[in-house]
Motif scaffolding. Structure first.
Motif, PDB file in Angstrom:
ATOM      1  N   ASP A 214       0.917  -0.988  -0.010  1.00 48.92           N
ATOM      2  CA  ASP A 214       0.112  -0.145  -0.005  1.00 48.92           C
ATOM      3  C   ASP A 214       0.819   1.108   0.118  1.00 48.92           C
ATOM      4  OD1 ASP A 214      -1.784   1.828   0.177  1.00 48.92           O
ATOM      5  OD2 ASP A 214      -2.720   1.379   1.940  1.00 48.92           O
ATOM      6  N   GLY A 215       0.938   2.084  -1.078  1.00 46.63           N
ATOM      7  CA  GLY A 215       1.543   3.199  -1.138  1.00 46.63           C
ATOM      8  C   GLY A 215       0.577   4.487  -1.450  1.00 46.63           C
ATOM      9  N   THR A 230      -4.956 -13.550   9.202  1.00 44.95           N
ATOM     10  CA  THR A 230      -4.450 -13.746  10.508  1.00 44.95           C
ATOM     11  C   THR A 230      -2.618 -13.784  10.047  1.00 44.95           C
ATOM     12  OG1 THR A 230      -6.301 -14.540  11.704  1.00 44.95           O
ATOM     13  CG2 THR A 230      -3.888 -15.341  12.584  1.00 44.95           C
ATOM     14  N   SER A 231      -2.036 -13.092  10.810  1.00 42.69           N
ATOM     15  CA  SER A 231      -0.504 -13.117  10.429  1.00 42.69           C
ATOM     16  C   SER A 231      -0.052 -12.490   9.211  1.00 42.69           C
ATOM     17  CB  SER A 231       0.059 -14.477  10.845  1.00 42.69           C
ATOM     18  OG  SER A 231      -0.033 -14.766  12.100  1.00 42.69           O
ATOM     19  N   GLY A 232      -1.152 -11.757   8.681  1.00 44.31           N
ATOM     20  CA  GLY A 232      -0.863 -11.108   7.403  1.00 44.31           C
ATOM     21  C   GLY A 232       0.126 -10.100   7.743  1.00 44.31           C
ATOM     22  N   THR A 233       0.787  -9.575   6.382  1.00 42.20           N
ATOM     23  CA  THR A 233       1.725  -8.330   6.674  1.00 42.20           C
ATOM     24  C   THR A 233       1.324  -7.210   5.672  1.00 42.20           C
ATOM     25  OG1 THR A 233       3.712  -9.953   6.846  1.00 42.20           O
ATOM     26  CG2 THR A 233       4.110  -7.995   5.920  1.00 42.20           C
ATOM     27  N   LEU A 234       1.363  -6.067   6.313  1.00 45.94           N
ATOM     28  CA  LEU A 234       1.241  -4.872   5.581  1.00 45.94           C
ATOM     29  C   LEU A 234       2.411  -4.306   4.942  1.00 45.94           C
ATOM     30  CD1 LEU A 234      -0.331  -2.597   4.369  1.00 45.94           C
ATOM     31  CD2 LEU A 234      -0.666  -1.623   6.712  1.00 45.94           C
ATOM     32  N   ALA A 235       2.914  -3.998   3.735  1.00 48.40           N
ATOM     33  CA  ALA A 235       3.947  -3.327   3.495  1.00 48.40           C
ATOM     34  C   ALA A 235       3.634  -1.918   3.056  1.00 48.40           C
ATOM     35  CB  ALA A 235       4.792  -4.119   2.224  1.00 48.40           C
ATOM     36  N   TRP A 236       3.892  -0.990   3.947  1.00 45.34           N
ATOM     37  CA  TRP A 236       3.257   0.482   3.804  1.00 45.34           C
ATOM     38  C   TRP A 236       4.327   1.366   3.412  1.00 45.34           C
ATOM     39  CZ3 TRP A 236       3.914   5.724   5.014  1.00 45.34           C
ATOM     40  CH2 TRP A 236       2.666   6.451   4.626  1.00 45.34           C
ATOM     41  N   PHE A 237       4.077   1.999   2.423  1.00 44.33           N
ATOM     42  CA  PHE A 237       5.356   3.023   1.715  1.00 44.33           C
ATOM     43  C   PHE A 237       4.508   4.175   1.018  1.00 44.33           C
ATOM     44  CE2 PHE A 237       3.588   0.004  -1.250  1.00 44.33           C
ATOM     45  CZ  PHE A 237       3.561   0.850  -2.704  1.00 44.33           C
ATOM     46  N   GLY A 238       5.245   5.012   0.365  1.00 38.98           N
ATOM     47  CA  GLY A 238       4.581   6.165  -0.237  1.00 38.98           C
ATOM     48  C   GLY A 238       4.526   7.378   0.816  1.00 38.98           C
ATOM     49  N   PRO A 239       5.605   7.997   1.263  1.00 38.91           N
ATOM     50  CA  PRO A 239       5.491   9.116   2.315  1.00 38.91           C
ATOM     51  C   PRO A 239       4.968  10.323   1.800  1.00 38.91           C
ATOM     52  CG  PRO A 239       7.612   8.525   1.737  1.00 38.91           C
ATOM     53  CD  PRO A 239       6.977   7.565   1.286  1.00 38.91           C
ATOM     54  N   VAL A 240       5.050  10.406   0.474  1.00 39.05           N
ATOM     55  CA  VAL A 240       4.763  11.699  -0.233  1.00 39.05           C
ATOM     56  C   VAL A 240       3.282  11.910  -0.026  1.00 39.05           C
ATOM     57  CG1 VAL A 240       4.251  12.980  -2.380  1.00 39.05           C
ATOM     58  CG2 VAL A 240       6.578  11.640  -1.861  1.00 39.05           C
TER      59      VAL A 240
END
Length: 322
Positions: A214-215, A230-240
């Motif tokens: 998710d960006g 359950t036990s999933g992973t969120l890759a969060w990016f896009g600080p702009v």
């Protein structure tokens, strides 16, 4: 030389196309004639004053590109005059010439043209990090990819598919569905307002997805959490696009994991930069990875490229051609 500079932070209107003296080459550096420069959300963040605060104004924008070696500084080995090269991070790449540390360059194979290389480096290495390093996708994993028709989303979708994963792509409008599907997305959700989680859970068989990339900023953050199993992973990016609200870690549901992946950690040594780039080039040469260039602009039209990217109307990679 010609450059795109900013004298202060602001909107696209602060970008100026100017003549500047040619840069001087230091020890271990290479002067490169830029043939194509990539446009990235990072550049918008610099223009807005969110990044490179330690660099004084005026600043030349851009970090990514491809071109030919024009001159070699003292101590440089492994490169020759006229050689084609590419780079992922060299501040000042919105120009027709740029000085780059030799350790930040990779040679281009004959089968990879300059435009493809400039469109591949930043987003390709980022996608590689996301799907092979930060969360190594396994056969059978289900991934939710936001902005699936953008330059990064298209490459990330393809790499997930190469690793045996299933992709649920989210796009902001129906005219982007075809591009996401062409890249290999198994399902595509059209959504602008953050109401995608229920559909992602349904498509994933009711359990939720293994990983979300998710960006898209704060508006999608909660939905991305909700879409995880359950036990999933969120890759969060896009600080702009801004940060989410503060998180109470004890309120996180389903033992999920949240991380902020940075492509720089994927290529933290020159050896890793070379090996990761070589893998991308190999996928392209074998026809396993397609690079979609959405639009090319003259260097002097960089402001229009920024405006188009910020409008979220563009599809694929945007390039500047000096």
């Amino acid at each position: 030389m010609r450059v795109v500079n900013i004298a202060h932070p602001g909107g696209a209107e602060v970008m100026e196309y100017l003549d500047r003296p040619d840069p001087e080459i230091g020890v271990g550096q290479v002067l490169v004639g830029v043939t194509a420069a990539g446009v990235n959300f990072m550049d918008i963040g610099v223009r807005q004053g969110n990044f490179w605060r330690e660099i004084p104004y005026p600043k030349t924008l851009g970090v990514e590109g491809a071109g030919r070696v024009l001159a070699l500084g003292a101590g440089v080995q492994g490169f020759a005059l006229g050689q084609r090269v590419a780079w992922v991070y060299a501040p000042g790449s919105y120009a027709d010439k740029v000085v780059i540390p030799a350790a930040s360059l990779v040679p281009l194979p004959d089968g990879i043209d300059d435009r493809t290389a400039a469109a591949l480096m930043m987003q390709g290495l980022t996608a590689s990090h996301f799907a092979t390093d930060f969360y190594p996708v396994q056969t059978g994993d289900i991934a939710l990819v936001h902005a699936a028709a953008g330059g990064l989303g298209l490459l990330l979708t393809q790499i997930i598919k190469l690793r045996g994963g299933t992709v649920i792509g989210r796009v902001s409008s129906s005219d982007k569905v075809a591009a996401a599907k062409e890249a290999g997305a198994d399902h595509v959700i059209v959504d602008r307002d953050g109401g995608f989680a229920e559909e992602a859970i349904r498509v994933s068989g009711g359990e939720g997805v293994h990983v979300v990339y998710d960006g898209s900023g704060p508006t999608t953050f909660q939905g991305s959490l909700n879409a995880l199993r359950t036990s999933g992973t969120l890759a969060w990016f896009g600080p702009v696009l801004g940060a989410p609200a503060p998180i109470d870690i004890m309120s996180l549901p389903k033992s999920i994991k949240i991380g902020y992946p940075s492509f720089a950690h994927h290529i933290r040594t020159p050896e890793l930069l070379l090996s990761r780039s070589t893998q991308l080039f190999d996928w392209v040469l074998k026809g396993q990875l397609q690079v979609r260039i959405g639009r090319e602009y003259r260097l002097e039209d960089a402001a229009q490229a920024h405006a188009d990217m910020e409008s979220r109307a563009s599809t694929g990679k945007l390039l500047l051609i000096p």
